[in-house]
Structures are given as C-alpha cells and as structure tokens.
Design a protein around this motif. Sequence first.
Motif, PDB file in Angstrom:
ATOM      1  N   UNK A  13     -15.550  -6.813 -27.327  1.00  0.00           N
ATOM      2  CA  UNK A  13     -15.122  -6.613 -25.945  1.00  0.00           C
ATOM      3  C   UNK A  13     -13.599  -6.727 -25.827  1.00  0.00           C
ATOM      4  N   UNK A  14     -13.036  -5.885 -24.986  1.00  0.00           N
ATOM      5  CA  UNK A  14     -11.592  -5.805 -24.723  1.00  0.00           C
ATOM      6  C   UNK A  14     -10.808  -5.136 -25.851  1.00  0.00           C
ATOM      7  N   UNK A  15     -11.509  -4.499 -26.802  1.00  0.00           N
ATOM      8  CA  UNK A  15     -10.814  -3.777 -27.856  1.00  0.00           C
ATOM      9  C   UNK A  15     -11.029  -2.269 -27.746  1.00  0.00           C
ATOM     10  N   UNK A  16     -11.636  -1.830 -26.651  1.00  0.00           N
ATOM     11  CA  UNK A  16     -11.883  -0.394 -26.473  1.00  0.00           C
ATOM     12  C   UNK A  16     -10.578   0.385 -26.414  1.00  0.00           C
ATOM     13  N   UNK A  17      -9.525  -0.226 -25.846  1.00  0.00           N
ATOM     14  CA  UNK A  17      -8.246   0.471 -25.737  1.00  0.00           C
ATOM     15  C   UNK A  17      -7.673   0.802 -27.111  1.00  0.00           C
ATOM     16  N   UNK A  18      -7.910  -0.055 -28.079  1.00  0.00           N
ATOM     17  CA  UNK A  18      -7.467   0.210 -29.448  1.00  0.00           C
ATOM     18  C   UNK A  18      -8.055   1.523 -29.950  1.00  0.00           C
ATOM     19  N   UNK A  19      -9.336   1.732 -29.661  1.00  0.00           N
ATOM     20  CA  UNK A  19     -10.041   2.942 -30.099  1.00  0.00           C
ATOM     21  C   UNK A  19      -9.567   4.149 -29.302  1.00  0.00           C
ATOM     22  N   UNK A  20      -9.533   4.010 -27.978  1.00  0.00           N
ATOM     23  CA  UNK A  20      -9.192   5.159 -27.135  1.00  0.00           C
ATOM     24  C   UNK A  20      -7.758   5.617 -27.348  1.00  0.00           C
ATOM     25  N   UNK A  32     -15.165   7.410 -22.531  1.00  0.00           N
ATOM     26  CA  UNK A  32     -15.845   6.551 -21.575  1.00  0.00           C
ATOM     27  C   UNK A  32     -16.219   5.254 -22.267  1.00  0.00           C
ATOM     28  N   UNK A  33     -16.013   4.130 -21.574  1.00  0.00           N
ATOM     29  CA  UNK A  33     -16.304   2.820 -22.153  1.00  0.00           C
ATOM     30  C   UNK A  33     -17.441   2.162 -21.372  1.00  0.00           C
ATOM     31  N   UNK A  34     -18.437   1.674 -22.097  1.00  0.00           N
ATOM     32  CA  UNK A  34     -19.515   0.884 -21.506  1.00  0.00           C
ATOM     33  C   UNK A  34     -19.499  -0.491 -22.156  1.00  0.00           C
ATOM     34  N   UNK A  35     -19.976  -1.476 -21.435  1.00  0.00           N
ATOM     35  CA  UNK A  35     -20.017  -2.826 -21.972  1.00  0.00           C
ATOM     36  C   UNK A  35     -21.432  -3.172 -22.376  1.00  0.00           C
ATOM     37  N   UNK A  36     -21.567  -3.740 -23.562  1.00  0.00           N
ATOM     38  CA  UNK A  36     -22.878  -4.110 -24.065  1.00  0.00           C
ATOM     39  C   UNK A  36     -22.882  -5.512 -24.629  1.00  0.00           C
ATOM     40  N   UNK A  37     -24.062  -5.911 -25.138  1.00  0.00           N
ATOM     41  CA  UNK A  37     -24.234  -7.228 -25.742  1.00  0.00           C
ATOM     42  C   UNK A  37     -24.750  -7.050 -27.149  1.00  0.00           C
ATOM     43  N   UNK A  38     -23.994  -7.537 -28.123  1.00  0.00           N
ATOM     44  CA  UNK A  38     -24.411  -7.423 -29.510  1.00  0.00           C
ATOM     45  C   UNK A  38     -25.525  -8.395 -29.833  1.00  0.00           C
ATOM     46  N   UNK A  53     -22.375 -11.285 -29.079  1.00  0.00           N
ATOM     47  CA  UNK A  53     -21.181 -11.345 -28.247  1.00  0.00           C
ATOM     48  C   UNK A  53     -21.075 -10.079 -27.417  1.00  0.00           C
ATOM     49  N   UNK A  54     -20.168 -10.107 -26.434  1.00  0.00           N
ATOM     50  CA  UNK A  54     -19.920  -8.914 -25.627  1.00  0.00           C
ATOM     51  C   UNK A  54     -19.239  -7.855 -26.475  1.00  0.00           C
ATOM     52  N   UNK A  55     -19.617  -6.599 -26.258  1.00  0.00           N
ATOM     53  CA  UNK A  55     -19.067  -5.498 -27.024  1.00  0.00           C
ATOM     54  C   UNK A  55     -18.686  -4.347 -26.103  1.00  0.00           C
ATOM     55  N   UNK A  56     -17.731  -3.551 -26.545  1.00  0.00           N
ATOM     56  CA  UNK A  56     -17.373  -2.315 -25.869  1.00  0.00           C
ATOM     57  C   UNK A  56     -17.956  -1.149 -26.654  1.00  0.00           C
ATOM     58  N   UNK A  57     -18.575  -0.226 -25.948  1.00  0.00           N
ATOM     59  CA  UNK A  57     -19.081   1.003 -26.568  1.00  0.00           C
ATOM     60  C   UNK A  57     -18.223   2.140 -26.039  1.00  0.00           C
ATOM     61  N   UNK A  58     -17.521   2.806 -26.937  1.00  0.00           N
ATOM     62  CA  UNK A  58     -16.583   3.864 -26.564  1.00  0.00           C
ATOM     63  C   UNK A  58     -17.188   5.216 -26.912  1.00  0.00           C
ATOM     64  N   UNK A  59     -17.375   6.065 -25.909  1.00  0.00           N
ATOM     65  CA  UNK A  59     -17.930   7.405 -26.104  1.00  0.00           C
ATOM     66  C   UNK A  59     -16.793   8.423 -26.000  1.00  0.00           C
ATOM     67  N   UNK A  76      -8.394   4.255 -39.278  1.00  0.00           N
ATOM     68  CA  UNK A  76      -7.104   3.721 -39.714  1.00  0.00           C
ATOM     69  C   UNK A  76      -6.621   2.590 -38.819  1.00  0.00           C
ATOM     70  N   UNK A  77      -6.778   2.735 -37.507  1.00  0.00           N
ATOM     71  CA  UNK A  77      -6.264   1.721 -36.596  1.00  0.00           C
ATOM     72  C   UNK A  77      -7.084   0.426 -36.681  1.00  0.00           C
ATOM     73  N   UNK A  78      -8.303   0.526 -37.209  1.00  0.00           N
ATOM     74  CA  UNK A  78      -9.155  -0.658 -37.361  1.00  0.00           C
ATOM     75  C   UNK A  78      -9.059  -1.288 -38.753  1.00  0.00           C
ATOM     76  N   UNK A  79      -8.276  -0.669 -39.629  1.00  0.00           N
ATOM     77  CA  UNK A  79      -8.251  -1.091 -41.036  1.00  0.00           C
ATOM     78  C   UNK A  79      -7.801  -2.530 -41.238  1.00  0.00           C
ATOM     79  N   UNK A  80      -6.963  -3.029 -40.340  1.00  0.00           N
ATOM     80  CA  UNK A  80      -6.461  -4.402 -40.479  1.00  0.00           C
ATOM     81  C   UNK A  80      -7.243  -5.410 -39.651  1.00  0.00           C
TER      82      UNK A  80
END
Length: 215
Positions: A13-20, A32-38, A53-59, A76-80
């Motif tokens: 959760x709160x990392x959807x912006x990294x992806x978008x 589009x971002x939806x919030x889910x529960x892992x 935990x809370x998760x972001x689902x990015x479509x 690539x942006x998630x590699x670290x």
Amino acid sequence: MSRYILLVSVVPHDRAELISNAAVAAGSFGGTVAMGRGMTGSGVLAALGFGDTSQDIVYILTEESQKAAIAAAITAVCANERHKFGCMFSLPVDSMLKTGIVSGGDSDNMEGNKPRELITVILNRGYADDAMAAARKAGAGGGTVINARGTAREDDAKFFGMHIVPEKEMLLIVVEQEKKAAVLEAIRTLPCLAEPGSGIAFCSGVDEFTLLGKK
C-alpha cells in the motif's frame, strides 16, 4: 487493429505511484489503482500474496506494442525494493472501449514461464478467508482481497430466487495451470457457498507472471 494488454501489478500500500510513474515514463497514459488485502501463503511462490497487509493493485491498459517497454520499466524501478516486493502479470484484452470507439484488441523474473491462471472469486463479505484457506489446501499460494459491492436490484433478487448481499469481496489468486481444477473444486465445495447466489468464480489465462523486487 491494435491488440491491448492489461498489466496488473500488486505492491504494498502507498507504493502504487512508484509503478504508475514508471509506466507513464515508459509511454503509458496512466492506470487505475485499487486497494486490497494480501493473504499470506505457503510455498515458494505465494502468488499475489506477500503478507497479511494492505496492498495496491495497479491496472494499466496498454497496446501490445508498448507492453514490453512498460513492463521492463516497472521491473527496473522495483529492482532495489525488498525481495518479493510484489508481482506483475498481464492479461489479454479482447476489446477496448475508449471515447465511443471499440478497438480489438523472456524476462529473468519469469519464474520458468509456467502457464498460470488468474482465479477470481466473488462472494459475500466475510467469506474470502474461508475461500483462501480452501484454495491453499488445494495448492494455491496466497491471494489478494478487494472489497466490492453487488449491483443487483431487489427485483432481480426476487426473480432469480437468490439472497442478494450488497457487500462483496473479490478474491484474486494466481495459480499454476495444473492446480486450477483442484483449487476451483475446493472453493466450490465450501459450506459458505452452498446457497444459490452466494458466490461465483471465473478464470482468466495469464500471459506472463513476474516477481518484483530484489532477486
């Protein structure tokens, strides 16, 4: 006509912006971002579940010609980020409606390129944990729950003889193709799904599945 692909990323959760942001920089027009529960799973691959935990689902909907560049940018942006930070998979889209027009429509992280299926279970709120427990016993790893609501009208409920509960949960599980039948059967035989109208499930073929984060 261009073929379209739906890229789905599941991250904390709160990392959807990294992806978008990475997707937009690679040519995407947004998502589009939806919030889910892992839901934690056992085994090496806990598909779509990396902790309770809370998760972001990015479509992200994109033309097939842009998919590789956008997927590479997200990877690539998630590699670290931490190991098993999240996951990403793609789904084929038969058609896309945009402004009144209908259009038709190997990475090192590919986990062996095994064929996988996305199982989507829609059921009355409060039963997703039971469904996930049954799925895990049948070989699934983990899943993500999204809160939802039904759209049936009161007249529809009376006509079909179903007890309609407005509050729903959508359980998303990615499994290897050979486990699909066992997982579906385990969910189908749950006592909480014994009543007509208490839930449905459907499957979609997953084109690619990629783990995001450190190797």
